[in-house]
Design a protein around this motif. Structure first.
Motif, PDB file in Angstrom:
ATOM      1  N   TYR A  71      -3.051  15.102  45.830  1.00 56.49           N
ATOM      2  CA  TYR A  71      -4.420  14.549  45.917  1.00 56.49           C
ATOM      3  C   TYR A  71      -5.311  14.751  44.612  1.00 56.49           C
ATOM      4  O   TYR A  71      -5.951  13.889  44.482  1.00 56.49           O
ATOM      5  N   PHE A  72      -5.200  15.816  43.909  1.00 60.81           N
ATOM      6  CA  PHE A  72      -5.628  16.259  42.730  1.00 60.81           C
ATOM      7  C   PHE A  72      -4.723  16.787  41.834  1.00 60.81           C
ATOM      8  O   PHE A  72      -4.511  17.666  41.420  1.00 60.81           O
ATOM      9  N   PRO A  73      -4.036  15.822  41.258  1.00 63.52           N
ATOM     10  CA  PRO A  73      -2.792  15.960  40.388  1.00 63.52           C
ATOM     11  C   PRO A  73      -3.319  16.981  38.987  1.00 63.52           C
ATOM     12  O   PRO A  73      -2.219  17.688  38.648  1.00 63.52           O
ATOM     13  N   LEU A  74      -4.605  16.915  38.347  1.00 62.61           N
ATOM     14  CA  LEU A  74      -4.556  17.701  37.378  1.00 62.61           C
ATOM     15  C   LEU A  74      -5.411  19.034  37.864  1.00 62.61           C
ATOM     16  O   LEU A  74      -5.780  19.870  36.946  1.00 62.61           O
ATOM     17  N   ALA A  75      -5.454  19.122  39.174  1.00 68.28           N
ATOM     18  CA  ALA A  75      -5.915  20.476  39.551  1.00 68.28           C
ATOM     19  C   ALA A  75      -5.161  21.798  39.308  1.00 68.28           C
ATOM     20  O   ALA A  75      -4.222  21.512  39.720  1.00 68.28           O
ATOM     21  N   GLY A  76      -5.492  22.704  39.062  1.00 66.05           N
ATOM     22  CA  GLY A  76      -4.874  23.883  38.725  1.00 66.05           C
ATOM     23  C   GLY A  76      -4.065  23.660  37.406  1.00 66.05           C
ATOM     24  O   GLY A  76      -4.041  22.431  36.970  1.00 66.05           O
ATOM     25  N   ASN A  77      -3.167  24.591  37.276  1.00 60.31           N
ATOM     26  CA  ASN A  77      -2.292  24.652  35.939  1.00 60.31           C
ATOM     27  C   ASN A  77      -0.888  25.572  36.329  1.00 60.31           C
ATOM     28  O   ASN A  77      -0.852  26.280  37.150  1.00 60.31           O
ATOM     29  N   GLY A  78       0.101  24.999  35.407  1.00 60.59           N
ATOM     30  CA  GLY A  78       1.231  25.640  35.651  1.00 60.59           C
ATOM     31  C   GLY A  78       1.634  26.631  34.834  1.00 60.59           C
ATOM     32  O   GLY A  78       1.176  26.806  33.821  1.00 60.59           O
ATOM     33  N   GLY A  79       2.599  27.754  35.032  1.00 59.38           N
ATOM     34  CA  GLY A  79       3.114  28.715  34.059  1.00 59.38           C
ATOM     35  C   GLY A  79       2.420  30.125  33.974  1.00 59.38           C
ATOM     36  O   GLY A  79       2.726  30.829  33.235  1.00 59.38           O
ATOM     37  N   TYR A  80       1.396  30.211  34.811  1.00 64.24           N
ATOM     38  CA  TYR A  80       0.661  31.541  34.681  1.00 64.24           C
ATOM     39  C   TYR A  80      -0.113  31.607  36.155  1.00 64.24           C
ATOM     40  O   TYR A  80      -0.395  30.720  36.690  1.00 64.24           O
TER      41      TYR A  80
END
Length: 465
Positions: A43-52
């Motif tokens: 729904y919100f593909p750029l929400a949040g981030n990966g790797g940490y």
């Protein structure tokens, strides 16, 4: 959330103890050593981030309501979940004036809402690191897919700061997805005569040079969208409940008379909800009642719900219920938002039923009487279809109807055991619809696949109530 009209780093703090680390989101890597620019939410593909995973935010803000200017320093203590040569933070509309990783200057660039950070040396998997971001500018709200606004919303005497679902990135750099939950410290400096209200325990204030700094600490894990730093000219009330919960109410004087009788009910509402759902999940509670008629909603900011005007009792019950369903137990994907809104709406029904008003069955029947073309049946609450629908009537009311159907199928004793087990089993964590339905079947001993398919996942109006 309810529409207004319908219803320094915790790991290093001697006083606060170790920070509470929330669950690490499942993420997709864009390269073996690069954190992804999103947590994988469709729904919100750029929400949040990966790797940490962010363990703790230390936010130091200075805001001038007259000019609308914000100066901020955010110190994030995080843990790398893979080897990182680069990672992203969510931040929009503000100028970054300095950025370090573990006290070394780090390269950074802007890419839309992404702040892309390249540390001087790679961060090994499992490494705890500190990111310090200095930034400034005039924060503005973001427009959501449904046309509403969230984030830093200016008011005539300050700002109404409500971050669901995207708005945290308008005022601090964040890993802005519900699966990344963290502890927080806030130091909020505003002109003398204004009050700045955040989440958790009030640690005191200090005035000098015409400005006052308010300090707050949220020790229990919190998703970034539930953080607030609302500013205004507020009347303040403080007290401690019989259960030891510290209450802080901040009320715009223009709303004080209308809000007073409802806010007096807060301790009894929390006590009643605690009997139903288990112990209140936080050390602090309260309300922020602003005068923000252009906002159009209330929101369950963690430990201290935020209202754009004097709330009704039903709205107070709804936002208080979110402290269990949405704040303590948060969604894993926005698709499962009915686990927040359906539960809070059904809590309103239960409160009315148990306090001499209409029964939950009466409310159910009135809703079911709506014709097949009504918006209530436009899409199933367990699959709203996108961010534009997550706060629609089907999510709230048909979500509540799903719970009422479950209650009828399993009986009251099992139903309330299910609610308590859900709140306790996922306390300060996250949950999914699949986990809830499995829990309901396990506790009730019944096959509930048909019920949940009909009320949560099937399109159109169900044939029979």
């Amino acid at each position: 959330m309810a529409a207004a009209v319908p219803a320094a780093v915790a790991a290093l703090l001697a006083a606060g103890g170790p920070s509470a680390a929330g669950p690490v989101p499942a993420v997709r890597a864009t390269a073996a050593t690069t954190g992804s620019p999103g947590a994988g939410d469709p729904y919100f593909p750029l929400a949040g981030n990966g790797g940490y995973h962010v363990e703790h935010y230390d936010l130091r803000l200075r805001y001038d309501p007259d000019s609308g200017h914000l100066d901020g320093t955010a110190v994030l203590t995080a843990r790398a979940t893979r080897r990182l040569t680069r990672f992203d933070l969510d931040l929009t509309g503000l100028k970054v004036t300095g950025l370090t990783v573990d006290r070394h200057a780090a390269a950074h660039r802007r890419d839309g809402q992404e702040l892309v950070v390249t540390p001087r040396t790679a961060l090994p998997e499992g490494h705890r690191f500190r990111v310090t971001v200095a930034y400034s500018g005039t924060p503005r709200p973001v427009a959501d897919p449904d046309g509403s606004r969230d984030g830093w919303i200016p008011t005539d005497d300050g700002a109404f700061v409500a971050g669901e679902p995207q708005g945290a990135m308008t005022w601090f750099p964040a890993n802005n997805h519900p699966t990344d939950k963290s502890s927080y410290d806030f130091a909020l400096t505003v002109p003398e005569g204004h009050t700045a209200v955040a989440n958790g325990l009030y640690l005191g204030s200090r005035t000098g040079g015409g400005r006052t700094t308010f300090r707050w600490r949220q020790t229990e894990p919190m998703a970034a969208y539930l953080a607030t730093a609302t500013v205004g000219r507020f009347q303040v009330e403080r007290y401690t409940t019989a259960d030891g919960v510290q209450v802080f109410n901040a009320v715009d004087p223009r709303e004080a008379d209308d809000a007073a009788s409802v806010l007096r009910r807060l301790p009894s509402v929390l006590e009643w909800e605690s009997r139903l759902f288990g112990p209140y999940p936080f050390r602090a509670a309260g309300s922020v009642v602003d005068h923000a008629p252009h906002v159009g909603y209330a929101m369950e900011t963690q430990s201290r719900p935020l209202y754009d005007s004097a709330p009704s009792l039903g709205t107070l019950v709804h936002e208080s219920a979110h402290q269990w369903f949405g704040d303590s137990v948060s969604v894993t994907r926005w698709k499962d938002i009915w686990l927040n809104e359906g539960f809070a709406t059904y809590t309103e029904w239960l409160y009315t039923e148990q306090h001499g008003g209409r029964s939950a069955q009466t409310r159910f029947d009135a809703l079911y009487a709506r014709p097949a073309g009504d918006r209530l049946w436009a899409f199933p609450p367990g699959d709203p279809g996108g961010g534009a629908n997550i706060f629609a009537d089907a999510v709230y009311n048909r979500g509540a109807m799903t719970l009422h159907e479950l209650r009828g199928a399993v009986g009251d004793p099992a139903f309330f055991r299910i609610l308590r087990a859900w709140a306790s089993g996922h306390r300060h964590g996250n949950g999914t619809t699949a986990q809830f339905t499995a829990l309901a079947e396990r506790i009730s001993g019944k096959d509930l696949d048909g019920l949940f398919h009909t009320w949560l996942l099937a399109g159109g109006k169900p044939d029979t109530p």
